[in-house]
Design a protein around this motif. Sequence first.
Motif, PDB file in Angstrom:
ATOM      1  N   GLU A  68    -125.410  55.669 -22.645  1.00  0.00           N
ATOM      2  CA  GLU A  68    -124.790  56.385 -23.751  1.00  0.00           C
ATOM      3  C   GLU A  68    -123.401  56.895 -23.390  1.00  0.00           C
ATOM      4  O   GLU A  68    -123.168  57.381 -22.281  1.00  0.00           O
ATOM      5  CB  GLU A  68    -125.686  57.568 -24.140  1.00  0.00           C
ATOM      6  CG  GLU A  68    -125.249  58.336 -25.359  1.00  0.00           C
ATOM      7  CD  GLU A  68    -126.195  59.467 -25.680  1.00  0.00           C
ATOM      8  OE1 GLU A  68    -126.434  59.711 -26.877  1.00  0.00           O
ATOM      9  OE2 GLU A  68    -126.706  60.116 -24.738  1.00  0.00           O
ATOM     10  N   ALA A  69    -122.480  56.795 -24.320  1.00  0.00           N
ATOM     11  CA  ALA A  69    -121.128  57.324 -24.118  1.00  0.00           C
ATOM     12  C   ALA A  69    -121.171  58.836 -23.890  1.00  0.00           C
ATOM     13  O   ALA A  69    -122.057  59.526 -24.390  1.00  0.00           O
ATOM     14  CB  ALA A  69    -120.257  57.011 -25.336  1.00  0.00           C
ATOM     15  N   GLY A  70    -120.199  59.319 -23.137  1.00  0.00           N
ATOM     16  CA  GLY A  70    -120.100  60.746 -22.889  1.00  0.00           C
ATOM     17  C   GLY A  70    -120.833  61.216 -21.654  1.00  0.00           C
ATOM     18  O   GLY A  70    -120.963  62.417 -21.425  1.00  0.00           O
ATOM     19  N   HIS A  71    -121.301  60.272 -20.830  1.00  0.00           N
ATOM     20  CA  HIS A  71    -121.920  60.621 -19.556  1.00  0.00           C
ATOM     21  C   HIS A  71    -120.934  60.355 -18.420  1.00  0.00           C
ATOM     22  O   HIS A  71    -119.922  59.666 -18.596  1.00  0.00           O
ATOM     23  CB  HIS A  71    -123.206  59.835 -19.356  1.00  0.00           C
ATOM     24  CG  HIS A  71    -124.337  60.311 -20.219  1.00  0.00           C
ATOM     25  ND1 HIS A  71    -125.395  61.035 -19.734  1.00  0.00           N
ATOM     26  CD2 HIS A  71    -124.538  60.186 -21.559  1.00  0.00           C
ATOM     27  CE1 HIS A  71    -126.216  61.335 -20.722  1.00  0.00           C
ATOM     28  NE2 HIS A  71    -125.720  60.824 -21.846  1.00  0.00           N
ATOM     29  N   LEU A  72    -121.236  60.917 -17.262  1.00  0.00           N
ATOM     30  CA  LEU A  72    -120.376  60.763 -16.094  1.00  0.00           C
ATOM     31  C   LEU A  72    -120.943  59.666 -15.199  1.00  0.00           C
ATOM     32  O   LEU A  72    -122.104  59.719 -14.793  1.00  0.00           O
ATOM     33  CB  LEU A  72    -120.306  62.081 -15.321  1.00  0.00           C
ATOM     34  CG  LEU A  72    -119.301  62.153 -14.166  1.00  0.00           C
ATOM     35  CD1 LEU A  72    -117.865  62.115 -14.686  1.00  0.00           C
ATOM     36  CD2 LEU A  72    -119.522  63.418 -13.342  1.00  0.00           C
ATOM     37  N   TYR A  73    -120.121  58.666 -14.916  1.00  0.00           N
ATOM     38  CA  TYR A  73    -120.482  57.600 -13.977  1.00  0.00           C
ATOM     39  C   TYR A  73    -119.762  57.878 -12.664  1.00  0.00           C
ATOM     40  O   TYR A  73    -118.534  57.975 -12.626  1.00  0.00           O
ATOM     41  CB  TYR A  73    -120.075  56.241 -14.543  1.00  0.00           C
ATOM     42  CG  TYR A  73    -120.083  55.111 -13.532  1.00  0.00           C
ATOM     43  CD1 TYR A  73    -121.223  54.822 -12.781  1.00  0.00           C
ATOM     44  CD2 TYR A  73    -118.958  54.325 -13.335  1.00  0.00           C
ATOM     45  CE1 TYR A  73    -121.230  53.788 -11.857  1.00  0.00           C
ATOM     46  CE2 TYR A  73    -118.950  53.283 -12.424  1.00  0.00           C
ATOM     47  CZ  TYR A  73    -120.082  53.020 -11.687  1.00  0.00           C
ATOM     48  OH  TYR A  73    -120.080  51.988 -10.772  1.00  0.00           O
ATOM     49  N   VAL A  74    -120.526  58.015 -11.584  1.00  0.00           N
ATOM     50  CA  VAL A  74    -119.970  58.325 -10.270  1.00  0.00           C
ATOM     51  C   VAL A  74    -120.361  57.214  -9.307  1.00  0.00           C
ATOM     52  O   VAL A  74    -121.535  56.837  -9.219  1.00  0.00           O
ATOM     53  CB  VAL A  74    -120.485  59.680  -9.743  1.00  0.00           C
ATOM     54  CG1 VAL A  74    -119.829  60.000  -8.395  1.00  0.00           C
ATOM     55  CG2 VAL A  74    -120.200  60.795 -10.750  1.00  0.00           C
ATOM     56  N   TYR A  75    -119.382  56.670  -8.593  1.00  0.00           N
ATOM     57  CA  TYR A  75    -119.655  55.587  -7.650  1.00  0.00           C
ATOM     58  C   TYR A  75    -118.904  55.835  -6.350  1.00  0.00           C
ATOM     59  O   TYR A  75    -117.891  56.553  -6.316  1.00  0.00           O
ATOM     60  CB  TYR A  75    -119.234  54.235  -8.235  1.00  0.00           C
ATOM     61  CG  TYR A  75    -117.732  54.087  -8.376  1.00  0.00           C
ATOM     62  CD1 TYR A  75    -116.982  53.470  -7.377  1.00  0.00           C
ATOM     63  CD2 TYR A  75    -117.070  54.586  -9.483  1.00  0.00           C
ATOM     64  CE1 TYR A  75    -115.610  53.347  -7.491  1.00  0.00           C
ATOM     65  CE2 TYR A  75    -115.695  54.472  -9.608  1.00  0.00           C
ATOM     66  CZ  TYR A  75    -114.967  53.851  -8.603  1.00  0.00           C
ATOM     67  OH  TYR A  75    -113.602  53.749  -8.723  1.00  0.00           O
ATOM     68  N   LEU A  76    -119.402  55.271  -5.276  1.00  0.00           N
ATOM     69  CA  LEU A  76    -118.757  55.375  -3.976  1.00  0.00           C
ATOM     70  C   LEU A  76    -117.822  54.202  -3.794  1.00  0.00           C
ATOM     71  O   LEU A  76    -118.218  53.043  -3.937  1.00  0.00           O
ATOM     72  CB  LEU A  76    -119.810  55.392  -2.861  1.00  0.00           C
ATOM     73  CG  LEU A  76    -119.284  55.647  -1.443  1.00  0.00           C
ATOM     74  CD1 LEU A  76    -118.678  57.048  -1.326  1.00  0.00           C
ATOM     75  CD2 LEU A  76    -120.418  55.483  -0.430  1.00  0.00           C
ATOM     76  N   SER A  77    -116.563  54.483  -3.496  1.00  0.00           N
ATOM     77  CA  SER A  77    -115.543  53.452  -3.351  1.00  0.00           C
ATOM     78  C   SER A  77    -115.189  53.249  -1.889  1.00  0.00           C
ATOM     79  O   SER A  77    -114.846  54.208  -1.188  1.00  0.00           O
ATOM     80  CB  SER A  77    -114.290  53.867  -4.136  1.00  0.00           C
ATOM     81  OG  SER A  77    -113.275  52.897  -4.006  1.00  0.00           O
ATOM     82  N   TYR A  78    -115.288  51.995  -1.449  1.00  0.00           N
ATOM     83  CA  TYR A  78    -114.932  51.625  -0.074  1.00  0.00           C
ATOM     84  C   TYR A  78    -115.689  52.444   0.959  1.00  0.00           C
ATOM     85  O   TYR A  78    -115.221  52.615   2.090  1.00  0.00           O
ATOM     86  CB  TYR A  78    -113.415  51.753   0.140  1.00  0.00           C
ATOM     87  CG  TYR A  78    -112.609  50.805  -0.719  1.00  0.00           C
ATOM     88  CD1 TYR A  78    -112.395  49.492  -0.328  1.00  0.00           C
ATOM     89  CD2 TYR A  78    -112.086  51.229  -1.944  1.00  0.00           C
ATOM     90  CE1 TYR A  78    -111.675  48.617  -1.129  1.00  0.00           C
ATOM     91  CE2 TYR A  78    -111.359  50.362  -2.756  1.00  0.00           C
ATOM     92  CZ  TYR A  78    -111.168  49.059  -2.332  1.00  0.00           C
ATOM     93  OH  TYR A  78    -110.455  48.199  -3.123  1.00  0.00           O
TER      94      TYR A  78
END
Length: 206
Positions: A68-78
């Motif tokens: 759903e739109a309006g959520h926070l997507y958090v990912y680890l980069s490198y």
Amino acid sequence: MPEWTPLPRSFYQRHPTEVAPALLNKLLVRADGRAGRIVEVEAYAGSEDPAAHSYRGQTARTATMFGEAGHLYVYLSYGMHWGSNAVCGPVGEGWGVLLRALEPVHGLDRIRAARPAIRHDRELASGPGRLSQAMGITRALDGADLVSNDRGVCIVCDGTAPPAVPVVGPRIGISKAVAFPWRWHVPGHAHVSGRAGASAARGGSG
């Protein structure tokens, strides 16, 4: 810190190239009193965007982006830092906006404590990894609802309008779709990461 109402879900239910420039000058707010003005963003658009992690479809890592739109997507980069993204558009599209830089405006003591090695305040949140560190955002906040503020993180408007003519150009720190003009920032703002911050705080999302 003042009481503000989070942006409605309808704000995010658009293509990321519409949401991204509209996020400029909004405030990213944490429940502990930290808040920063969003001054730089990048759009990432799922299957139409080879630079997006979501380009080839949903994985366990990118599941939030397809929700759903309006959520926070958090990912680890490198393997080094966390990237913070606002999910956009219809469910299933894998769209989002990477928050690239903030100007800290509230809770500066907490923000400085989270970034103890910096020498100048303009470096506190200038770049996606710095931004996440300054605001205490980790993978534990992946999926947080920015609209209901269910985990103490939201985006609000304090009455400051986006710039009438934001600076727009290519995204930073990516190797695919490099010509897409999908990065926007507030003109002349000292906290924008710019190319000087590209090596220390990579872009990329989705």
